[in-house]
Design a protein around this motif. Structure first.
Motif, PDB file in Angstrom:
ATOM      1  N   ASP A  22      70.196 -31.872  37.673  1.00 45.68           N
ATOM      2  CA  ASP A  22      68.952 -32.739  36.972  1.00 45.68           C
ATOM      3  C   ASP A  22      67.838 -31.323  36.693  1.00 45.68           C
ATOM      4  O   ASP A  22      67.182 -30.780  37.420  1.00 45.68           O
ATOM      5  CB  ASP A  22      68.295 -33.325  37.910  1.00 45.68           C
ATOM      6  CG  ASP A  22      67.179 -34.157  37.151  1.00 45.68           C
ATOM      7  OD1 ASP A  22      67.018 -34.208  36.057  1.00 45.68           O
ATOM      8  OD2 ASP A  22      66.459 -34.781  38.017  1.00 45.68           O
ATOM      9  N   GLN A  37      72.412 -26.763  29.856  1.00 46.89           N
ATOM     10  CA  GLN A  37      72.717 -27.384  31.190  1.00 46.89           C
ATOM     11  C   GLN A  37      73.788 -26.254  31.738  1.00 46.89           C
ATOM     12  O   GLN A  37      73.451 -26.177  33.194  1.00 46.89           O
ATOM     13  CB  GLN A  37      73.589 -28.683  30.709  1.00 46.89           C
ATOM     14  CG  GLN A  37      73.965 -29.533  32.102  1.00 46.89           C
ATOM     15  CD  GLN A  37      72.740 -29.997  32.813  1.00 46.89           C
ATOM     16  OE1 GLN A  37      72.277 -30.720  32.499  1.00 46.89           O
ATOM     17  NE2 GLN A  37      72.689 -29.600  33.997  1.00 46.89           N
ATOM     18  N   GLU A  71      64.390 -31.863  37.626  1.00 44.37           N
ATOM     19  CA  GLU A  71      64.057 -31.881  39.195  1.00 44.37           C
ATOM     20  C   GLU A  71      63.018 -30.862  39.307  1.00 44.37           C
ATOM     21  O   GLU A  71      62.824 -29.613  38.692  1.00 44.37           O
ATOM     22  CB  GLU A  71      65.248 -31.588  39.827  1.00 44.37           C
ATOM     23  CG  GLU A  71      65.848 -30.198  39.689  1.00 44.37           C
ATOM     24  CD  GLU A  71      67.033 -30.028  40.765  1.00 44.37           C
ATOM     25  OE1 GLU A  71      67.264 -31.043  41.460  1.00 44.37           O
ATOM     26  OE2 GLU A  71      67.726 -29.332  40.277  1.00 44.37           O
TER      27      GLU A  71
END
Length: 447
Positions: A197, A163, A200
Motif C-alpha cells: 500500500d 508500485q 500507508e
C-alpha cells in the motif's frame, strides 16, 4: 550513479515521462529508427541520425565496447575450467552468489559499466535496458555488493514503475529487521513484496539509520502522487465550466496524471481527494524530516545540484556531503523528469522565505548566530538556509497555490503572507506602545 563525463546536463533531459524520442527534434513514438550501434537511441529519420552523429558517436562507441566486454566475460564464466574454487558454469550452479566467486566479479563490473553508460544516454531504451541489467544482477548476487539497491528505485520512478519502486524499497527496508537474514540461502524469499500500500504510513523508513536513497525514492513517489491529485483538482475545476461527455471527461483526467497508481484516484470524490491529499502531506512531512536527519545536505543541493552532479566521490560516510552527491546523481534525473514536483518545492521554499524575512534581522543579532561558525553569512544566505529548512512546513500553501486558478495576488500563500506581515506589524506597534507606556510610568515615578 556517478557520471563518467562529469557533466550535469546528462541528468537534465526533457521534463516529463520518458518516451522514445528523436534527440534532434520533438518526434516521439516506438516506430522511430533505432541506432544499430548502441541500440538505445532512436531517430525520426536518416537525416537526423546523421546530424546527431557527432554528438552521439562517443557514447555509442562506449556502449558497443561495454556490450562486447560483457559478452567476453559471460563467455569466460560459461566456459571456465572448473576447479575447487571455480564451477564449470556459475550461471547454472551459483545464481545468487556471484560476487562470492572471484572469477565472476569482472563480469559483474562489466555489466554495471554497461548499465551506467546506458543510463547516461537518458533515453527510454537506455534507461529500460539499464534497469533490466540491474534487476538481473541482483538475481545473480543477492547480497548486492555493487549497491544496486541504491540506484534501482529512482530508475523505476523514471519509468513510472511506481508500485514496483515502492515494493522494492519496502522489501529492502524490512527484509532483515533482526540482522539474521541469510543472504547465502537462495530458498529464502527475495524481493517478493508485491502490491504494498503506497498510501500507508511510511514508518518503516523513518528510523535513525534509514537508507538515504530509499527515503528519497519514497518521498519523490509520494510527491508525484500529490502533484497528480493537484492536477486532478485543477482539471475538474476547468472541466466543470464545460459540458462534456463523461467518457471524454475521464479521458482528459487520465491525461492530466502521471503515475499509473493515480488512475485509481479518478474514482475518488472531491472530499476523498482532499483527505488523500492531507494524508500524503503528512507522510511527506515525515519523510522530509527524516531526510534532513539522514543527510542535511540533500535538500540544499536539490535546488542547485550542479556541484553535486559534477562530483566524483570515491567513498562516503553516512550523512556526509559525498553521500549526498552520490544520492543526487542516483536520483536527480527522476526529480527533473517528474513534472511539477520541483516547482512545488520551490514554491514552498518561496512561501517560507517570504514569511521568514522579518525574522532574519533578529536572528543575525542573536548571540547564537554571532558566535556560531556561520556568522559570516549575509542576510540573503541566511534566508536561503532558513527557507530550505522550513519547506515541509509550507508545503500546504504550495499545494493550495498549485490548485488555485484566481488572481496571483489572492493566492493562498499571498493572503497568508499579508496576514503574517500584518500580525508582525501589529505586534511591533503593541510592543512600541507598551514600551512607551512603561517609559511614561517610570518618568512619573521619578517625579
Amino acid at each position: 550513479m556517478a557520471s563518467a563525463t562529469n557533466d550535469p546536463s546528462i541528468y537534465k533531459g526533457p521534463v516529463g515521462p520518458l518516451r522514445h524520442r528523436c534527440p534532434q527534434c520533438t518526434a516521439t513514438g516506438p516506430k522511430l529508427l533505432r541506432c544499430s550501434g548502441c541500440r538505445a537511441v532512436r531517430y525520426c529519420g536518416r537525416d537526423h541520425q546523421v546530424a546527431h552523429r557527432t554528438m552521439h558517436k562517443s557514447a555509442c562507441t562506449k556502449i558497443r565496447k561495454a556490450r562486447a566486454k560483457v559478452a567476453e566475460e559471460d563467455h569466460r564464466i560459461r566456459n571456465a575450467t572448473p576447479d575447487f574454487m571455480t564451477p564449470a558454469n556459475a550461471f547454472e550452479t551459483d545464481v545468487g552468489h556471484f560476487w562470492g566467486l572471484v572469477h565472476t566479479r569482472d563480469y559483474m563490473r562489466a555489466r554495471f559499466d554497461l548499465a551506467e553508460q546506458l543510463l547516461q544516454l537518458g533515453t527510454f531504451d537506455g534507461v529500460t535496458e539499464a534497469l533490466e541489467h540491474m534487476r538481473d544482477m541482483l538475481r545473480l548476487c543477492r547480497g548486492d555488493n555493487l549497491g544496486l539497491r541504491n540506484i534501482v528505485p529512482a530508475i523505476m520512478l523514471r519509468l513510472d514503475l511506481d508500485q514496483e519502486c515502492y515494493d522494492f524499497v519496502k522489501w529492502w527496508a524490512t527484509c532483515d529487521p533482526d540482522g539474521h537474514y541469510d543472504w547465502g540461502d537462495t530458498t529464502l524469499p527475495y524481493l517478493n513484496i508485491r502490491g504494498a500500500d503506497v498510501l500507508e504510513d511510511p514508518g518503516f523508513l523513518l528510523g535513525k539509520y534509514a537508507a538515504l536513497n530509499h527515503v528519497i525514492a519514497v518521498l519523490l513517489l509520494k510527491l508525484k502522487l500529490l502533484v497528480d491529485i493537484r492536477s486532478l483538482k485543477i482539471t475538474r475545476k476547468i472541466l466543470a465550466r464545460r459540458r462534456l461527455p463523461l467518457e471524454l471527461w475521464k479521458q482528459i483526467e487520465l491525461e492530466a496524471i502521471r503515475s499509473p497508481l493515480s488512475a485509481k484516484l479518478q474514482k475518488e470524490s472531491p472530499e476523498s481527494l482532499l483527505k488523500l491529499e492531507a494524508k500524503l502531506l503528512n507522510h511527506i512531512r515525515q519523510l522530509g524530516t527524516t531526510l534532513v536527519k539522514v543527510n542535511q545536505h540533500f535538500m540544499f543541493h536539490l535546488f542547485d545540484p550542479d556541484e553535486a552532479l559534477s562530483a566524483k566521490p570515491m567513498a562516503f560516510s553516512f550523512g556526509s556531503w559525498e553521500e549526498m552527491a552520490l544520492a543526487m546523481q542516483n536520483s536527480y534525473a527522476a526529480w527533473w523528469e517528474t513534472e511539477g514536483v520541483l516547482d512545488l518545492l520551490k514554491d514552498a521554499r518561496a512561501c517560507a522565505a517570504r514569511d521568514s524575512e522579518n525574522e532574519i534581522e533578529g536572528m543575525m543579532e542573536s548571540e547564537t548566530f554571532r558566535s556560531g561558525a556561520g556568522s559570516r553569512r549575509t542576510a540573503e544566505q541566511l534566508l536561503a538556509d532558513v527557507s530550505v529548512n522550513r519547506i515541509w512546513g509550507y508545503l500546504d500553501y504550495a499545494v493550495e497555490n498549485a490548485s488555485y486558478l484566481g488572481p496571483w495576488s489572492e493566492r493562498p500563500s499571498e493572503r497568508h503572507t499579508r496576514e503574517n506581515r500584518e500580525s508582525w506589524e501589529r505586534a511591533a506597534r503593541e510592543e512600541a506602545e507598551l514600551e512607551a507606556s512603561l517609559d511614561e510610568e517610570e518618568w512619573s515615578d521619578s517625579e
